[in-house]
Design a protein around this motif. Structure first.
Motif, short mmCIF file in Angstrom:
data_model
loop_
_atom_site.label_atom_id
_atom_site.label_comp_id
_atom_site.label_asym_id
_atom_site.label_seq_id
_atom_site.Cartn_x
_atom_site.Cartn_y
_atom_site.Cartn_z
N PHE A 28 0.82 -1.21 0.00
CA PHE A 28 0.00 0.00 0.00
C PHE A 28 0.86 1.27 0.00
N GLY A 29 2.18 1.09 -0.09
CA GLY A 29 3.07 2.25 -0.08
C GLY A 29 3.39 2.77 1.31
N ILE A 30 3.15 1.96 2.32
CA ILE A 30 3.43 2.34 3.71
C ILE A 30 4.68 1.60 4.17
N SER A 31 5.65 2.33 4.69
CA SER A 31 6.88 1.73 5.20
C SER A 31 6.76 1.54 6.70
N PRO A 32 6.58 0.31 7.17
CA PRO A 32 6.44 0.09 8.60
C PRO A 32 7.76 0.27 9.34
N VAL A 33 7.65 0.78 10.55
CA VAL A 33 8.82 0.95 11.42
C VAL A 33 8.49 0.20 12.70
N ARG A 34 9.32 -0.74 13.08
CA ARG A 34 9.09 -1.51 14.31
C ARG A 34 10.16 -1.13 15.35
N ILE A 35 9.67 -0.76 16.51
CA ILE A 35 10.57 -0.38 17.60
C ILE A 35 10.17 -1.19 18.82
N ASP A 36 11.14 -1.87 19.38
CA ASP A 36 10.91 -2.68 20.57
C ASP A 36 10.51 -1.79 21.73
N GLY A 37 9.51 -2.23 22.47
CA GLY A 37 9.03 -1.47 23.63
C GLY A 37 10.13 -1.18 24.63
N ARG A 38 11.07 -2.10 24.78
CA ARG A 38 12.18 -1.91 25.71
C ARG A 38 13.04 -0.71 25.30
N THR A 39 13.22 -0.54 23.99
CA THR A 39 14.00 0.60 23.50
C THR A 39 13.29 1.91 23.83
N ILE A 40 11.98 1.92 23.65
CA ILE A 40 11.22 3.14 23.95
C ILE A 40 11.33 3.49 25.43
N VAL A 41 11.24 2.50 26.29
CA VAL A 41 11.31 2.74 27.73
C VAL A 41 12.72 3.12 28.16
N ASN A 42 13.73 2.42 27.64
CA ASN A 42 15.10 2.60 28.12
C ASN A 42 15.92 3.62 27.35
N LEU A 44 14.64 6.42 24.80
CA LEU A 44 13.67 7.13 23.98
C LEU A 44 14.35 7.88 22.83
N THR A 45 15.54 8.38 23.07
CA THR A 45 16.27 9.08 22.01
C THR A 45 16.56 8.14 20.85
N ALA A 46 16.99 6.94 21.13
CA ALA A 46 17.26 5.96 20.07
C ALA A 46 15.98 5.62 19.32
N ALA A 47 14.87 5.50 20.04
CA ALA A 47 13.59 5.21 19.40
C ALA A 47 13.19 6.37 18.48
N ALA A 48 13.32 7.58 18.96
CA ALA A 48 13.00 8.75 18.15
C ALA A 48 13.93 8.85 16.94
N ASP A 49 15.20 8.53 17.14
CA ASP A 49 16.15 8.55 16.02
C ASP A 49 15.76 7.54 14.94
N ALA A 50 15.27 6.38 15.35
CA ALA A 50 14.85 5.36 14.38
C ALA A 50 13.66 5.85 13.57
N VAL A 51 12.72 6.51 14.22
CA VAL A 51 11.56 7.07 13.51
C VAL A 51 12.02 8.18 12.57
#
Length: 59
Positions: A28-42, A44-51
């Motif tokens: 559908f032209g959508i690029s999924p981004v998967r971020i492990d919940g542990r990364t978001i909790v521990n 957040l900067t790395a999670a935001a950088d991935a997005v």
């Protein structure tokens, strides 16, 4: 963007399901981004950088 718990997605069946969902979204032209919940909790900067990186490469 998907926030997934690593423990939930360790099994082969769930990984196959995730891959199928990602493939369908790409169709559908959508690029999924998967971020492990542990990364978001521990780290957040790395999670935001991935997005941010995913958004840059999607343009």
């Amino acid at each position: 963007m998907f926030c997934d718990g690593g423990r939930y997605h360790r099994s082969g069946a769930k990984q196959k399901k995730d891959a199928a969902i990602s493939e369908r979204l790409r169709g559908f032209g959508i690029s999924p981004v998967r971020i492990d919940g542990r990364t978001i909790v521990n780290d957040l900067t790395a999670a935001a950088d991935a997005v941010e990186e995913a958004l840059k490469t999607a343009k």
